[in-house]
Design a protein around this motif. Structure first.
Motif, mmCIF file in Angstrom:
data_model
loop_
_atom_site.group_PDB
_atom_site.id
_atom_site.type_symbol
_atom_site.label_atom_id
_atom_site.label_comp_id
_atom_site.label_asym_id
_atom_site.label_seq_id
_atom_site.Cartn_x
_atom_site.Cartn_y
_atom_site.Cartn_z
ATOM 1 N N ASP A 125 0.828 -1.213 0.000
ATOM 2 C CA ASP A 125 0.000 0.000 0.000
ATOM 3 C C ASP A 125 0.859 1.259 0.000
ATOM 4 O OD1 ASP A 125 -2.180 -1.636 0.005
ATOM 5 O OD2 ASP A 125 -2.536 -1.498 2.177
ATOM 6 N N GLN B 184 2.169 1.766 -3.376
ATOM 7 C CA GLN B 184 1.132 2.311 -4.259
ATOM 8 C C GLN B 184 0.854 3.772 -3.969
ATOM 9 O OE1 GLN B 184 -2.257 -0.245 -3.730
ATOM 10 N NE2 GLN B 184 -1.321 -1.975 -4.903
ATOM 11 N N CYS B 185 0.809 4.093 -2.623
ATOM 12 C CA CYS B 185 0.585 5.500 -2.255
ATOM 13 C C CYS B 185 1.727 6.382 -2.752
ATOM 14 C CB CYS B 185 0.423 5.623 -0.741
ATOM 15 S SG CYS B 185 -1.119 4.918 -0.111
ATOM 16 N N GLU C 186 3.646 5.717 -5.304
ATOM 17 C CA GLU C 186 3.525 5.827 -6.755
ATOM 18 C C GLU C 186 2.442 6.843 -7.126
ATOM 19 O OE1 GLU C 186 2.785 1.931 -8.132
ATOM 20 O OE2 GLU C 186 4.841 1.196 -7.777
ATOM 21 N N GLN C 187 1.279 6.747 -6.378
ATOM 22 C CA GLN C 187 0.204 7.698 -6.650
ATOM 23 C C GLN C 187 0.635 9.117 -6.309
ATOM 24 O OE1 GLN C 187 -3.394 6.708 -4.634
ATOM 25 N NE2 GLN C 187 -4.629 8.283 -5.665
ATOM 26 N N GLU C 188 1.394 9.201 -5.167
ATOM 27 C CA GLU C 188 1.905 10.527 -4.789
ATOM 28 C C GLU C 188 2.847 11.051 -5.870
ATOM 29 O OE1 GLU C 188 4.414 12.674 -1.134
ATOM 30 O OE2 GLU C 188 4.066 10.490 -1.147
ATOM 31 N N MET D 269 2.754 10.254 -9.038
ATOM 32 C CA MET D 269 1.951 10.657 -10.188
ATOM 33 C C MET D 269 1.265 11.987 -9.927
ATOM 34 S SD MET D 269 0.279 6.925 -11.109
ATOM 35 C CE MET D 269 -0.841 7.653 -12.294
ATOM 36 N N MET D 270 0.727 12.133 -8.679
ATOM 37 C CA MET D 270 0.096 13.404 -8.338
ATOM 38 C C MET D 270 1.110 14.544 -8.340
ATOM 39 S SD MET D 270 -3.071 12.979 -8.101
ATOM 40 C CE MET D 270 -4.282 11.688 -7.926
ATOM 41 N N LYS E 115 -5.242 16.992 -4.125
ATOM 42 C CA LYS E 115 -5.013 15.558 -4.284
ATOM 43 C C LYS E 115 -3.634 15.158 -3.794
ATOM 44 C CE LYS E 115 -8.205 14.824 -8.150
ATOM 45 N NZ LYS E 115 -8.323 14.371 -9.549
ATOM 46 N N ALA F 249 -2.771 12.491 -1.084
ATOM 47 C CA ALA F 249 -1.822 11.393 -1.317
ATOM 48 C C ALA F 249 -0.729 11.388 -0.270
ATOM 49 C CB ALA F 249 -1.244 11.512 -2.715
ATOM 50 N N GLN G 82 -2.215 10.014 2.829
ATOM 51 C CA GLN G 82 -2.300 8.565 2.703
ATOM 52 C C GLN G 82 -0.918 7.934 2.878
ATOM 53 O OE1 GLN G 82 -4.901 6.558 2.431
ATOM 54 N NE2 GLN G 82 -6.362 8.280 2.500
ATOM 55 N N THR G 83 0.102 8.585 2.327
ATOM 56 C CA THR G 83 1.473 8.060 2.480
ATOM 57 C C THR G 83 1.891 8.068 3.939
ATOM 58 O OG1 THR G 83 2.023 8.837 0.262
ATOM 59 C CG2 THR G 83 3.852 8.363 1.738
#
Length: 609
Positions: free
Chosen positions: A356, A359-360, A362-364, A366-367, A440, A444, A447-448
């Motif tokens: 997780d 993924q966070c 990676e999403q961070e 990307m954001m 966002k 993120a 979430q991280t």
């Protein structure tokens, strides 16, 4: 005791057979002795006990100090030196022995025996056994049997028990000479001369060849012949000097053959009864010793049974301890397995949280990239707006400068304003998108951070779970070791119980052997008592039959003495009569006594009883 010498063991053979030598040590009166006892093969414990008792009993008889009573050599327990553990252990089975094994015999402590701590000397061969005549504790008095066969007292048991009495010794009697032993053995009948000599020797207590009245009365009282003892002493004392010489007693024996026979046979019966009483006394004391041994064996059986029960109780308790330890081991194993499962769950949780978090991140990323792109787009539009503003300013300047070109530039300005408005709208839209991307990005990042926190918590739980797993592993290992120790202790207790049961069985065998010896000795003693009672009954009947014969002989002798006195008186009167009448006396016809012959009868002989 400690072993002080090491011995080189070589194959021991005798007559092409394997011989087992057991080094047997014991303490005799403060001195350590160590003998090499040879056996054909590995001996049993009972064989070793019997051989050791035989050897050390003989040696104890030789080494016994003065003033110490005769106490049989009694084995209390035996220990052997175990080379595997280098310790002295109790000898309970013959399998513990091997060639040249060293054993030590402990005796029960008594006022005459104390174990002394000292080194065991080097082994030597045991001394040769003494002759059979020296082994007997009671020396023979004379070979004078009773009229009926008497059972021989059983010998003392070879396995000793702690005695509380000592076998007596028998003092030889003055009556038992070689001549009398021969006449009483039944092989030949004593002559009158032998009877006279034997009876006189018995009466002559002072050996002065002169029997006093007191000695005479004592012998007559001993043989229960007290009806005419004073009168018979007076008859025997021919010269009235107060003592009876041997010559006078010879004449007395010829004149009183029945009294002589009564004295002789009653003396023989007296000493035979005394010998039987001594045999019964020895048998009774042997019976007491055997009974004491039986009681001691019973006490040993009771003690061994009590010890066996205690060991069985210890074995039962140890079995319970093993069950508890195994239960603890199972509980620790279950806890360890639960901890392992918890550790695995924590590992899965950590792996999930790591995924997780990745993924966070990676999403961070990307954001963040989108945010950078938005920022760049805002900057681009800002540049475009600034350029548009510059161009607008330049256009206004040109508008001011070139009023003339107002009409041409009015459309351009309107177009530029429309472009400016469009760029401003695009800027607002880009800023809104940038704010949205920033929001966002903040989500993120939050979430991280949450993923990092969950990862930290999972890693902490994993560390705690691994620590608990290690602790549970240690507890399980300790429980397992404790279970193994309890199991080993249980096996040892089980062996102790088996050994205790073997000891109880051996003690019961000893008790049965002692009981059988007591019963056999009791039967032997009763046989001796019955024989003595029968012999006394025969003696009583013989004395009752002798009494009228003795009385008849005394009366006959009194009548004969009266007749001889009357004859002497008549002869004296006859001499006086012839002397007064001046006649010569006729010679006395000696040896011809018609009156005596007629009184006693033609078949009477003084030697006939």
């Amino acid at each position: 005791a400690t072993v002080s010498v090491l011995y080189w063991q070589t194959p021991n053979t005798k007559n092409n057979q394997m011989v087992c030598t057991v080094l047997t040590a014991a303490d005799l009166f403060g001195t350590k002795l160590n003998y090499e006892l040879d056996f054909e093969g590995i001996p049993s414990v009972e064989q070793l006990r019997q051989r050791a008792e035989q050897v050390f009993s003989s040696e104890a008889n030789k080494r016994r100090p003065s003033g110490v009573p005769v106490v049989p050599f009694a084995i209390h327990r035996i220990q052997t030196f175990d080379d595997s553990v280098e310790l002295w252990v109790d000898l309970v089975n013959g399998t513990q022995l091997q060639d040249y094994s060293q054993v030590y015999i402990f005796q029960k402590e008594t006022p005459w025996h104390k174990e002394v701590q000292s080194k065991i000397p080097p082994p030597v061969k045991p001394p040769p056994p003494p002759d059979a005549k020296d082994l007997s504790p009671v020396k023979s008095i004379a070979s004078v049997p009773a009229p009926a066969p008497t059972p021989t007292p059983l010998p003392l048991p070879t396995e000793p028990s702690p005695p509380r009495s000592v076998m007596p010794s028998i003092t030889p009697t003055p009556m038992h000479t070689a001549a009398m032993a021969g006449t009483m053995s039944g092989t030949l009948e004593a002559t009158t001369t032998e009877k006279i000599r034997i009876v006189y020797d018995e009466m002559d207590c002072t050996k002065s060849r002169a029997v006093q009245r007191e000695d005479w009365l004592q012998v007559f009282e001993r043989v229960q012949l007290t009806e005419h003892e004073h009168e018979l002493f007076t008859k025997a004392d021919r010269n009235n000097d107060g003592v009876v010489s041997f010559a006078e007693f010879q004449l007395f024996g010829e004149l009183y053959p029945t009294v002589l026979d009564a004295l002789y046979y009653r003396m023989r019966d007296f000493w035979l009864v005394r010998q039987q009483e001594d045999s019964i006394s020895i048998a009774m004391q042997t019976l007491d010793v055997l009974r004491e041994k039986e009681m001691f064996a019973r006490d040993e059986v009771a003690a061994a049974a009590q010890d066996c029960l205690a060991k069985e109780a210890a074995y039962s308790n140890q079995t319970n301890e093993v069950v508890v330890a195994q239960s603890r081991e199972r509980d620790a194993l279950a806890v360890m397995e639960a901890a392992a499962q918890e550790t695995e769950r924590c590992r899965v949780s950590v792996s999930t949280n790591v995924t997780d978090l990745q993924q966070c991140k990676e999403q961070e990323g990307m954001m963040y990239a989108s945010h950078i792109a938005g920022v760049r787009e805002v900057e681009t539009y800002s540049v475009k707006v600034r350029l548009a503003e510059d161009e607008t300013m330049k256009a206004n300047q040109r508008l001011h400068e070139i009023m003339k070109m107002l009409e041409e530039q009015q459309a351009e300005v309107e177009r530029r304003k429309d472009a400016e408005l469009s760029a401003a709208a695009d800027l607002v839209s880009a800023e809104a998108r940038a704010r949205n991307l920033a929001t966002k990005l903040d989500g993120a990042q939050a979430q991280t951070r949450l993923a990092n926190d969950r990862l930290s918590v999972a890693e902490s739980e994993l560390t705690q779970a691994e620590e608990r797993e290690r602790e549970c592993g240690v507890v399980h290992l300790q429980a397992r070791e404790e279970a193994v120790r309890q199991l080993v202790r249980k096996e040892q207790y089980e062996k102790d119980v088996m050994v205790a049961k073997e000891i109880v069985a051996l003690k019961r065998q000893d008790e049965e052997s002692a009981s059988m010896s007591v019963q056999a000795q009791l039967r032997s003693t009763e046989g001796l008592q019955d024989t003595r009672a029968e012999f006394l009954n025969k003696c009583t009947k013989t004395r009752e039959a002798e009494a009228p014969l003795i009385l008849q002989e005394v009366r006959l002798r009194q009548a004969r003495d009266s007749l001889e006195a009357e004859e002497a008186r008549l002869r004296t009167e006859h001499v006086h009569f012839h002397a007064s009448s001046h006649r010569t006396a006729l010679p006395s016809p000696r040896g011809v006594l018609p009156t005596t012959t007629s009184f006693y009868g033609s078949d009477y002989s003084p030697r006939h009883r």
